[in-house]
Design a protein around this motif. Sequence first.
Motif, PDB file in Angstrom:
ATOM      1  N   ASP A  98      -0.107  30.934  -6.036  1.00  0.00           N
ATOM      2  CA  ASP A  98       1.326  30.691  -6.222  1.00  0.00           C
ATOM      3  C   ASP A  98       2.013  31.918  -6.811  1.00  0.00           C
ATOM      4  OD1 ASP A  98       1.100  28.179  -5.237  1.00  0.00           O
ATOM      5  OD2 ASP A  98       1.707  27.128  -7.074  1.00  0.00           O
ATOM      6  N   TYR A 148       5.012  33.677  -4.976  1.00  0.00           N
ATOM      7  CA  TYR A 148       6.340  33.677  -5.590  1.00  0.00           C
ATOM      8  C   TYR A 148       6.864  35.109  -5.714  1.00  0.00           C
ATOM      9  CZ  TYR A 148      10.312  33.112  -8.578  1.00  0.00           C
ATOM     10  OH  TYR A 148      11.594  33.166  -9.054  1.00  0.00           O
ATOM     11  N   ARG A 201      12.893  20.534  -0.932  1.00  0.00           N
ATOM     12  CA  ARG A 201      11.651  19.999  -1.511  1.00  0.00           C
ATOM     13  C   ARG A 201      10.473  20.239  -0.577  1.00  0.00           C
ATOM     14  NH1 ARG A 201       8.589  15.993  -0.630  1.00  0.00           N
ATOM     15  NH2 ARG A 201      10.080  14.976   0.756  1.00  0.00           N
ATOM     16  N   ILE A 259       9.480  23.869  -0.859  1.00  0.00           N
ATOM     17  CA  ILE A 259       8.830  24.184  -2.141  1.00  0.00           C
ATOM     18  C   ILE A 259       7.404  23.622  -2.153  1.00  0.00           C
ATOM     19  CG2 ILE A 259       8.903  23.697  -4.633  1.00  0.00           C
ATOM     20  CD1 ILE A 259      12.063  23.681  -4.286  1.00  0.00           C
ATOM     21  N   ASP A 260       7.264  22.370  -1.700  1.00  0.00           N
ATOM     22  CA  ASP A 260       5.933  21.738  -1.742  1.00  0.00           C
ATOM     23  C   ASP A 260       4.955  22.439  -0.813  1.00  0.00           C
ATOM     24  OD1 ASP A 260       7.011  20.005  -3.507  1.00  0.00           O
ATOM     25  OD2 ASP A 260       6.870  18.223  -2.242  1.00  0.00           O
ATOM     26  N   PRO A 267       2.463  21.860  -9.640  1.00  0.00           N
ATOM     27  CA  PRO A 267       3.570  20.932  -9.913  1.00  0.00           C
ATOM     28  C   PRO A 267       4.550  21.486 -10.947  1.00  0.00           C
ATOM     29  CG  PRO A 267       1.466  19.780  -9.957  1.00  0.00           C
ATOM     30  CD  PRO A 267       1.146  21.243  -9.850  1.00  0.00           C
ATOM     31  N   ARG A 305       6.786  23.820  -9.172  1.00  0.00           N
ATOM     32  CA  ARG A 305       7.672  23.020  -8.305  1.00  0.00           C
ATOM     33  C   ARG A 305       8.809  22.404  -9.132  1.00  0.00           C
ATOM     34  NH1 ARG A 305       3.310  19.385  -4.912  1.00  0.00           N
ATOM     35  NH2 ARG A 305       2.545  21.019  -3.534  1.00  0.00           N
ATOM     36  N   TYR A 342      12.598  22.890  -8.073  1.00  0.00           N
ATOM     37  CA  TYR A 342      13.482  21.770  -7.678  1.00  0.00           C
ATOM     38  C   TYR A 342      14.780  21.862  -8.471  1.00  0.00           C
ATOM     39  CZ  TYR A 342       9.292  19.170  -5.972  1.00  0.00           C
ATOM     40  OH  TYR A 342       8.152  18.753  -5.346  1.00  0.00           O
ATOM     41  N   ALA A 361       6.830  17.659 -11.984  1.00  0.00           N
ATOM     42  CA  ALA A 361       7.631  17.709 -10.761  1.00  0.00           C
ATOM     43  C   ALA A 361       8.173  16.334 -10.349  1.00  0.00           C
ATOM     44  CB  ALA A 361       6.792  18.300  -9.638  1.00  0.00           C
TER      45      ALA A 361
END
Length: 535
Positions: free
Chosen positions: A124, A128, A181, A184-185, A191, A194, A198, A358
């Motif tokens: 991640d 990111y 969403r 992102i997921d 989580p 996320r 969100y 999340a």
Amino acid sequence: MPKRVYDAIVIGAGHNGLCLAAYLQRAGLSTLVVERRHEEGGGVNTEEPVLAGFRHNLHAQYMEFFDIMPMIADFGLEDLGLRTVMPDAQAGIVFPDDRPPIVLHRPGLLERTHASIARYSTADADRYVAMKERAASLEAFLAAGLYSLPVAQGIDVQGELLESMFADLGVSANFGYKSPRAVIDELFETPELRALLYRASVEWGAPVDEAGLGAMFVTFIMWTMGNWKLALGGTHTLAKAMTQACYREGVDLLENTSVESILVEDGRAVGVRARGVEYRAERVVASNADLRQTMLDMVGRDHLSDTWVRRSEAFRYGPSHVLGTTAWCLRDAPAYRAASIDPDIDRCFYTVVGFDGADDVLRYIRDAYSGRLPETAAAGTWVNSLWDRSQAPPGHHSATGWFFLPKASDLTAAEWEDVRATLNDRLLASWQKVAPNMTRDNVLADRLYTPDQMERKNLMREGDFSNGEFSFDQVGVNRPFPEASNYRTEIDALYLCGPSAYPGGGVHAACGYNAYKAIAEDLQLASPVQTERGY
Ligand SMILES: Cc1cc2nc3c(=O)[nH]c(=O)nc-3n(C[C@H](O)[C@H](O)[C@H](O)COP(=O)(O)OP(=O)(O)OC[C@H]3O[C@@H](n4cnc5c(N)ncnc54)[C@H](O)[C@@H]3O)c2cc1C
């Protein structure tokens, strides 16, 4: 003393109205701005609403467009008092147990962001940071899009852009059809990350469950994340500098004066009536007020075609972009338990508190969007006095935060009263779980300002700061509706310059700048485009 005849009249001294007025006057049109409140700025506002000496931005907090906003350079707003700082740690989220916080940093410090996310997932963190760098490289492209009249861009074109820029990071062309969403997921497994994303998505008015806003998340929201500046002295210094720029150009500003109606003769706007007085505009009338007020209340149905009446009535306000502002006068800034893992969390510009994870963020957002008061007392918070000592008395701190709340008409006046009486206490209980020093003793006073009050104070209908929901049919060339998407209206010489028009809410002054571009085209005035910036 204002004159009775001008070339141009702008209704509303929000930052978009001020922006348009400055460009009009510079182009040689004598311009009057008429504002109903006692001060200029609208949503760009700073007050001392709780205790003297503690400043709070009651609306806009983070300024992400200052590097690209044309008016700042074109009118030398920095010489007129606009000053900013950009905190290193930009956005964080803390949890009420021993999980590490997530902290996202400003561009240039992405290795620190990487280290923070990597506590949970290296994959991640890698993704990111890579996405953030790619989105940052789109800045000139996104800025040109923001500061231009909207153009029809099929979702397939967006898909091509997504694939050409982000394919190796797992983004495919069909991401444009997805909801934020879903995007992102699919991209991030953590989580806790996320949860923060969100929240960032809805703050930009991109409802997490709205299909078709996936490209907006990947490009625009990823670009703005962590590009946030704080206006020293409070956000209102922007409005002040814009007002001074207007005065310097020669604009007249009439405050405490609500426009009751727009004068229309033979299908053409020729002025306004305010407090019973007629002010004539020989060339332009522009409105910073929302669509329905402008067309249905100020122009009036008698002057409009059936289509414009129906479209104006059908334009939807909220539930996205509906916030409550919570304001706190503190002895000490919050000291988070999670600082033992990452000290940056104590000096983070924007810190989200009160969520378990999340799913909790999703539940909260869905409740607010469904017109229910969320069960979780959670907020995004700022302690601006950490960077700007002018915002609190010596030895003290001002904290401000946002709740997402139902839209103004979803609750009765008594219910809003109850929310104001109870929600801050519930937030304090959540806050204390993550920052043990956030006890009642640490709080000198606090106050909650709710969407019904925003509606009354600023005429932000339903408390919707974008003056119209962001949904697929109300963004881009469809904003506010296809026939009105280029700031022009069916009434000759009448233009929209507020966030009911493209690109919507936010302190970017793009509605005012683009409205000027449309007017300049129609009246053959000087173009504001600078070749070196490209827009
Ligand atoms: C709680 C909250 C938080 C926000 N946070 C951020 C943020 O962090 N960053 C960001 O970029 N944006 C943020 N925003 C959004 C941003 O503040 C608004 O989108 C922006 O201020 C809109 O600017 P505007 O000039 O178009 O309109 P407004 O600021 O709404 O100004 C319109 C003006 O027109 C006047 N007016 C209306 N009707 C009349 C009339 N009949 N006669 C005369 N005058 C009239 C009003 O009084 C007002 O002054 C936030 C908004 C809110 C409410």
